[in-house]
Motif scaffolding. Structure first.
Motif, PDB file in Angstrom:
ATOM      1  N   SER A  21       0.862  -1.110   0.141  1.00  0.00           N
ATOM      2  CA  SER A  21       0.027   0.048  -0.187  1.00  0.00           C
ATOM      3  C   SER A  21       0.822   1.263   0.022  1.00  0.00           C
ATOM      4  O   SER A  21       0.830   2.288  -0.751  1.00  0.00           O
ATOM      5  N   THR A  70      -3.020  -6.712   9.382  1.00  0.00           N
ATOM      6  CA  THR A  70      -3.233  -5.589   8.510  1.00  0.00           C
ATOM      7  C   THR A  70      -4.443  -4.569   8.793  1.00  0.00           C
ATOM      8  O   THR A  70      -4.270  -3.582   8.702  1.00  0.00           O
ATOM      9  N   VAL A  71      -5.637  -5.299   9.107  1.00  0.00           N
ATOM     10  CA  VAL A  71      -6.885  -4.471   9.666  1.00  0.00           C
ATOM     11  C   VAL A  71      -6.390  -3.549  10.789  1.00  0.00           C
ATOM     12  O   VAL A  71      -6.653  -2.461  10.929  1.00  0.00           O
ATOM     13  N   GLY A  74      -4.365  -0.809   9.810  1.00  0.00           N
ATOM     14  CA  GLY A  74      -5.199   0.106   9.229  1.00  0.00           C
ATOM     15  C   GLY A  74      -5.913   0.873  10.079  1.00  0.00           C
ATOM     16  O   GLY A  74      -6.015   2.040  10.040  1.00  0.00           O
ATOM     17  N   LEU A  75      -6.474   0.423  11.249  1.00  0.00           N
ATOM     18  CA  LEU A  75      -7.246   1.097  12.218  1.00  0.00           C
ATOM     19  C   LEU A  75      -6.122   2.294  13.007  1.00  0.00           C
ATOM     20  O   LEU A  75      -6.385   3.216  13.245  1.00  0.00           O
ATOM     21  N   GLN A  79      -5.997   4.552   8.432  1.00  0.00           N
ATOM     22  CA  GLN A  79      -6.849   4.153   6.955  1.00  0.00           C
ATOM     23  C   GLN A  79      -8.208   3.482   7.140  1.00  0.00           C
ATOM     24  O   GLN A  79      -8.904   3.468   6.227  1.00  0.00           O
ATOM     25  N   GLU A  80      -8.541   2.880   8.401  1.00  0.00           N
ATOM     26  CA  GLU A  80      -9.684   2.221   8.311  1.00  0.00           C
ATOM     27  C   GLU A  80     -10.619   2.670   9.750  1.00  0.00           C
ATOM     28  O   GLU A  80      -9.743   3.361  10.514  1.00  0.00           O
ATOM     29  N   ARG A  81     -11.814   2.563   9.422  1.00  0.00           N
ATOM     30  CA  ARG A  81     -12.634   3.012  10.777  1.00  0.00           C
ATOM     31  C   ARG A  81     -12.940   1.728  11.770  1.00  0.00           C
ATOM     32  O   ARG A  81     -13.199   0.678  11.243  1.00  0.00           O
ATOM     33  N   THR A  83     -15.297  -0.186  13.929  1.00  0.00           N
ATOM     34  CA  THR A  83     -16.894  -0.384  14.213  1.00  0.00           C
ATOM     35  C   THR A  83     -17.023  -1.592  15.014  1.00  0.00           C
ATOM     36  O   THR A  83     -16.230  -2.397  15.280  1.00  0.00           O
ATOM     37  N   ARG A  86     -16.835  -4.697  12.771  1.00  0.00           N
ATOM     38  CA  ARG A  86     -15.534  -4.774  12.394  1.00  0.00           C
ATOM     39  C   ARG A  86     -14.758  -5.681  13.567  1.00  0.00           C
ATOM     40  O   ARG A  86     -14.006  -6.660  13.371  1.00  0.00           O
TER      41      ARG A  86
END
Length: 104
Positions: A21, A70-71, A74-75, A79-81, A83, A86
């Motif tokens: 990325s 990876t998630v 991202g958090l 880069q990721e939210r 929730t 999730r």
């Protein structure tokens, strides 16, 4: 030992995914080099672990560890939210990885 190598290879999967990325389509040299190095080491470790672990289990654990980290990366980087859905799914994924280890 195979499980330790497999987990380390899963961590390297997360490294190469994040580096891919960050490489901006292979335009940035350092993330690109990190991507290729982590990819090679990750695949070598997975290959070695598969010599003594069932293929399906090894692959599921490798991808699960890599996907989870990876998630989380991202958090952490925004880069990721985060929730509730999730978070629940990540807990289920980690539980499934632990379950595969327990029954193997």
């Amino acid at each position: 030992m195979a499980w330790l190598i497999l987990i380390a290879s899963g961590v390297l999967e997360a490294v190469w995914a994040a580096a891919l990325s960050a490489s901006d389509g292979f335009k940035r040299p350092r993330p690109t080099a990190l991507f290729f190095a982590a990819l090679a080491l990750s695949m070598a470790g997975l290959s070695w672990a598969m010599t003594s672990l069932p293929t399906g289990t090894a692959y599921a654990v490798w991808t699960g560890v890599g996907a989870t980290l990876t998630v989380l990366w991202g958090l952490r980087t925004g880069q990721e939210r985060a929730t509730w859905g999730r978070s629940l799914l990540l807990v289920l994924l980690v539980g499934s990885i632990i379950g595969l280890k327990a029954v193997s």
